[in-house]
Scaffold this active site. Structure first.
Site, PDB file in Angstrom:
ATOM      1  CE  LYS A 179      47.114 -56.743  -5.450  1.00  0.00           C
ATOM      2  NZ  LYS A 179      46.786 -57.962  -4.952  1.00  0.00           N
TER       3      LYS A 179
HETATM    4  C1  LIG Z   1      48.021 -55.746   0.346  1.00  0.00           C
HETATM    5  C2  LIG Z   1      49.241 -56.196  -0.207  1.00  0.00           C
HETATM    6  N1  LIG Z   1      50.315 -55.616  -0.130  1.00  0.00           N
HETATM    7  C3  LIG Z   1      51.403 -56.113  -0.837  1.00  0.00           C
HETATM    8  C4  LIG Z   1      51.007 -57.041  -2.067  1.00  0.00           C
HETATM    9  C5  LIG Z   1      52.425 -57.784  -2.737  1.00  0.00           C
HETATM   10  O1  LIG Z   1      52.014 -57.523  -3.920  1.00  0.00           O
HETATM   11  P1  LIG Z   1      52.637 -58.162  -5.214  1.00  0.00           P
HETATM   12  O2  LIG Z   1      52.114 -59.590  -5.206  1.00  0.00           O
HETATM   13  O3  LIG Z   1      52.633 -57.390  -6.459  1.00  0.00           O
HETATM   14  O4  LIG Z   1      54.246 -58.182  -4.772  1.00  0.00           O
HETATM   15  C6  LIG Z   1      49.847 -57.601  -2.191  1.00  0.00           C
HETATM   16  C7  LIG Z   1      49.584 -58.671  -3.194  1.00  0.00           C
HETATM   17  O5  LIG Z   1      48.485 -59.009  -3.450  1.00  0.00           O
HETATM   18  C8  LIG Z   1      48.841 -57.230  -1.344  1.00  0.00           C
HETATM   19  O6  LIG Z   1      47.691 -57.504  -1.553  1.00  0.00           O
END
Ligand SMILES: Cc1ncc(COP(=O)(O)O)c(C=O)c1O
Length: 387
Positions: A179
């Protein structure tokens, strides 16, 4: 992951030297409390909770919104599977919706997917591209729906001057390794709604909120069993530094993107944006007339077609398509009595427009630290990759 180094090392060292790694004690630096305050100030929102991940923040937000069995939630067919899994984790049913040529949720299709069971919409600012939030909020208002912005790929982005994640009823961010800002893993929920905040606080760490003093007033009154998405002072310390870098990273990404777009102008077609200035510019995406042209360009340029990005495409969301919502069948939302009439048929071709758009585009990832020479070399490669 873009910019991390000495400042983050110093922040981690400071926490370890204090020997206070537990957020509730807070130590001398109160890293978690301060991160939550600083993100609220930066984004201009009333409440915030740092959590272990983006999906933790999304799940806690949905629970906070009161969403559960008997509810449908509209999710775009182009997003990481986690967006749909958060809905299932809350006991609700994801209903898939097309994306449009901006790669974000298609407002016209949202209207077609609304039923009397629809409770919320999850616009996803995929690849940092802002959704058409004017249209989403208008539809939500018209039908009395809640909006949870999935800004997990869009830390710091904005739409018409407002930060992504703060326009709907709640927003979720991810700080995993891929990110705009990162602590390896991590996530945050933001909202202006006190009820969503309180319930999300309880759900994200019910035992500690109840046990450790004054994190919420009147906890006993509202308390229910939740899970444990609590973070630690080390993560918060890293993220406090990262937060100070976020706008600089975005500024440089945007100037790299502008330079690349200018260099390939007339040779390549950049996709339409709902707000090109607010876009996080982690990526520049080109569209082509045919899927074959996109395949050829991706091969030669080192880019990737969104359709080839695995679990970002609904047709590859195996546990959702197969309706495997939990290991224990009695805990599986797809088999719950309350959901028996609201589970759609999931098929691999149920969002044909999405599949077509994703097959005709190519993403090129950008880096905020590229020099003019590197940008020039990329532009030459991109132009050379056009047939
Ligand atoms: C669009 C989107 N939503 C939710 C998530 C979930 O994030 P995390 O991996 O921190 O749980 C991601 C993770 O890459 C994502 O790209």
């Amino acid at each position: 992951m873009y910019r991390i180094g000495k400042e983050e090392i110093d922040a981690v060292a400071r926490v370890i030297e204090s020997k206070e790694l537990f957020k509730v004690n807070g130590g001398p630096y109160h890293e978690t409390e301060n991160f939550e305050k600083e993100i609220r100030e930066k984004l201009d929102t009333k409440y915030s909770v740092l959590m272990t991940s983006g999906v933790a923040a999304m799940t806690a937000a949905l629970i906070g919104m009161g969403i559960g069995p008997g509810d449908q939630v509209i999710v775009p067919g182009y997003t990481y599977i986690a967006s749909a899994m958060a809905v299932v984790a809350a006991g609700a049913i994801p209903v898939l919706c097309e994306v449009d040529d901006t790669l974000t949720i298609d407002p016209d299709d949202i209207r077609k997917k609304i039923t009397k069971h629809t409770k919320a919409i999850i616009p996803v600012h995929i690849q940092g591209y802002p959704c058409n939030m004017d249209a989403v909020t208008e539809i939500a208002k018209e039908y009395g729906l809640l909006v949870l912005e999935d800004a997990c790929q869009a830390d710091g982005g904005s739409y018409k001057g407002r930060r992504l994640g703060t326009i709907g009823d709640a927003g979720a961010f991810s700080f995993n390794f891929f990110k705009v800002i990162t602590a390896g893993e991590g996530g945050a929920l933001v909202t202006d709604d006190e009820d969503i905040f309180r319930r999300a606080m309880i759900y994200h760490d019910a035992s500690a909120i109840a046990y450790f003093g004054n994190q919420l007033d009147d906890i006993e009154k509202d308390s229910f069993c939740g899970t444990e998405f609590r973070t630690d002072e080390i993560k918060a310390a890293i993220l406090r530094v990262q937060l100070t870098k976020m706008d600089g990273i975005l500024k440089d990404l945007r100037s790299v993107k502008t330079a690349v777009a200018k260099a390939v102008e007339g040779k390549l077609r950049v996709i339409r944006s709902n707000d090109a200035d607010g876009d996080c510019a982690t990526t520049i995406t080109f569209s082509f007339d045919t899927a074959d042209e996109a395949v050829s360009f991706a091969e030669k340029s080192g880019g990737v077609r969104p359709i080839d990005t695995g679990k970002h495409v609904y047709s590859r969301w195996t546990p959702i398509i197969r309706k495997r919502g939990a290991f224990n069948p009695l805990m599986d939302p797809f088999r719950m009595e309350a959901n028996k009439d609201i589970v759609p048929e999931y098929t691999e071709d149920m969002c044909p427009k999405t599949l077509e758009i994703l097959s005709k585009c190519v993403h090129i990832n950008l880096n905020p630290d590229w020099t003019a020479e590197q940008i020039g070399a990329l532009a030459d490669k991109l132009i050379g990759a056009v047939k």
